[in-house]
Design a protein around this motif. Structure first.
Motif, PDB file in Angstrom:
ATOM      1  N   GLU A 149       0.782  -1.148   0.226  1.00  0.00           N
ATOM      2  CA  GLU A 149      -0.040   0.020   0.054  1.00  0.00           C
ATOM      3  C   GLU A 149       0.851   1.150   0.104  1.00  0.00           C
ATOM      4  O   GLU A 149       1.855   1.313   0.533  1.00  0.00           O
ATOM      5  N   ASP A 150       0.297   2.294  -0.809  1.00  0.00           N
ATOM      6  CA  ASP A 150       1.053   3.607  -0.799  1.00  0.00           C
ATOM      7  C   ASP A 150       1.201   4.435   0.436  1.00  0.00           C
ATOM      8  O   ASP A 150       2.272   5.060   0.665  1.00  0.00           O
ATOM      9  N   LEU A 151       0.466   3.976   1.612  1.00  0.00           N
ATOM     10  CA  LEU A 151       0.480   4.929   2.683  1.00  0.00           C
ATOM     11  C   LEU A 151       1.477   4.193   3.819  1.00  0.00           C
ATOM     12  O   LEU A 151       1.530   4.820   4.812  1.00  0.00           O
ATOM     13  N   ILE A 152       1.834   2.977   3.631  1.00  0.00           N
ATOM     14  CA  ILE A 152       2.475   2.550   4.664  1.00  0.00           C
ATOM     15  C   ILE A 152       3.945   3.288   5.007  1.00  0.00           C
ATOM     16  O   ILE A 152       4.298   3.212   6.393  1.00  0.00           O
ATOM     17  N   PRO A 153       4.497   4.000   4.069  1.00  0.00           N
ATOM     18  CA  PRO A 153       5.718   4.441   4.506  1.00  0.00           C
ATOM     19  C   PRO A 153       5.465   5.698   5.631  1.00  0.00           C
ATOM     20  O   PRO A 153       6.358   6.153   6.229  1.00  0.00           O
ATOM     21  N   TYR A 154       4.016   5.975   5.595  1.00  0.00           N
ATOM     22  CA  TYR A 154       3.809   7.064   6.623  1.00  0.00           C
ATOM     23  C   TYR A 154       3.097   6.887   7.998  1.00  0.00           C
ATOM     24  O   TYR A 154       2.817   7.480   8.945  1.00  0.00           O
ATOM     25  N   VAL A 155       3.158   5.272   8.207  1.00  0.00           N
ATOM     26  CA  VAL A 155       2.588   4.847   9.580  1.00  0.00           C
ATOM     27  C   VAL A 155       3.373   5.341  10.631  1.00  0.00           C
ATOM     28  O   VAL A 155       4.607   4.988  10.447  1.00  0.00           O
ATOM     29  N   ARG A 156       2.837   5.898  11.603  1.00  0.00           N
ATOM     30  CA  ARG A 156       3.840   6.279  12.629  1.00  0.00           C
ATOM     31  C   ARG A 156       3.426   5.383  14.074  1.00  0.00           C
ATOM     32  O   ARG A 156       4.357   5.470  14.605  1.00  0.00           O
ATOM     33  N   LYS A 157       2.182   4.794  14.035  1.00  0.00           N
ATOM     34  CA  LYS A 157       2.068   4.066  15.268  1.00  0.00           C
ATOM     35  C   LYS A 157       1.424   2.645  14.980  1.00  0.00           C
ATOM     36  O   LYS A 157       0.690   2.520  14.162  1.00  0.00           O
ATOM     37  N   LEU A 158       1.841   1.576  15.779  1.00  0.00           N
ATOM     38  CA  LEU A 158       1.433   0.219  15.667  1.00  0.00           C
ATOM     39  C   LEU A 158       1.069  -0.231  17.034  1.00  0.00           C
ATOM     40  O   LEU A 158       1.742  -0.077  17.932  1.00  0.00           O
ATOM     41  N   GLU A 159       0.014  -0.790  17.056  1.00  0.00           N
ATOM     42  CA  GLU A 159      -0.325  -1.499  18.320  1.00  0.00           C
ATOM     43  C   GLU A 159      -0.613  -3.081  17.991  1.00  0.00           C
ATOM     44  O   GLU A 159      -1.384  -3.311  17.032  1.00  0.00           O
ATOM     45  N   PHE A 160      -0.298  -4.026  18.656  1.00  0.00           N
ATOM     46  CA  PHE A 160      -0.529  -5.324  18.488  1.00  0.00           C
ATOM     47  C   PHE A 160      -0.454  -6.257  19.527  1.00  0.00           C
ATOM     48  O   PHE A 160      -0.015  -5.806  20.599  1.00  0.00           O
TER      49      PHE A 160
END
Length: 220
Positions: free
Chosen positions: A17-28
């Motif tokens: 996806e094109d937006l992936i490089p801009y992801v700043r937060k990840l919860e898992f």
């Protein structure tokens, strides 16, 4: 919540996806977090700044692979497992060793650390000194002493927020050693904190936050 294979499939899909490089937060909430999982996270999210994990088994080799771009890290209710056999739980969490492995996180400003055992003074001797927010609240309580708190937190000269919820041994006798940068402190379930200690906080302009929710009373 997901297994490692499901997480891997999801990361592969998101990477396209094109937006992936801009992801700043990840919860898992993974069944298992190991070095391979976090290495993949670094590859897929090169600009990640916030990482949160709850109720996961974490292998000893995973901590060194937390992305060094992280500014906020939250690790809650985790379980330590062996690199060789992830099904074998290690009862001695060795929190001091774990926190020492966070030294590579030079951008880290906020740390939430809630292990499944009791924290003691020695566990916290190697905290990153650039922290601005430190949350050591624990449902298992802590055995951090007043003297230990002064020695540990006194080195964090940029600290603005401190959560000591569950630190039942703290009386606040060393609160005058808290760093001048501190603005708020949470003392939920810190039953031994004295009135004199709270007066010290008030005199220094440090706000005492209450984070627990009051119980609802149901009238019948």
């Amino acid at each position: 919540q997901a297994t490692i294979s499901a997480m891997s499939d999801l990361l592969n899909k998101l990477q396209s996806e094109d937006l992936i490089p801009y992801v700043r937060k990840l919860e898992f909430q993974l069944e298992l977090v190991n070095a391979a999982v976090l290495q993949r996270v670094k590859e897929v999210f090169p600009r990640l700044e916030e990482l949160s994990s709850k109720h996961s088994k974490i292998t000893d080799d995973a901590w060194d692979h937390i992305p060094d771009t992280i500014i906020k890290l939250s690790i809650q209710s985790f379980f330590r497992t062996s690199n060789q056999d992830s099904t074998r739980m290690i009862l001695n969490n060795n929190n001091r060793e774990i926190l020492n492995k966070l030294k590579h996180l030079t951008r880290l400003q906020t740390l939430v650390f809630s292990p499944p055992d009791t924290l003691v003074d020695m566990d916290l001797m190697n905290l990153p000194t650039n922290l601005r927010s430190l949350d050591l609240s624990s449902m298992y309580g802590t055995n951090i002493t007043d003297q230990g708190l002064a020695a540990i937190v006194g080195r964090l000269q940029q600290l603005q927020s401190l959560n000591l919820s569950g630190a039942a041994t703290i009386t606040g006798s060393q609160f005058h050693h808290l760093p001048p940068s501190l603005k708020t402190i949470c003392l939920d379930y810190c039953s031994k904190v004295t009135k004199e200690a709270r007066d010290t906080l008030a005199a220094r302009g440090i706000k005492v936050e209450i984070l627990i929710r009051p119980r609802q009373v149901v009238l019948k």
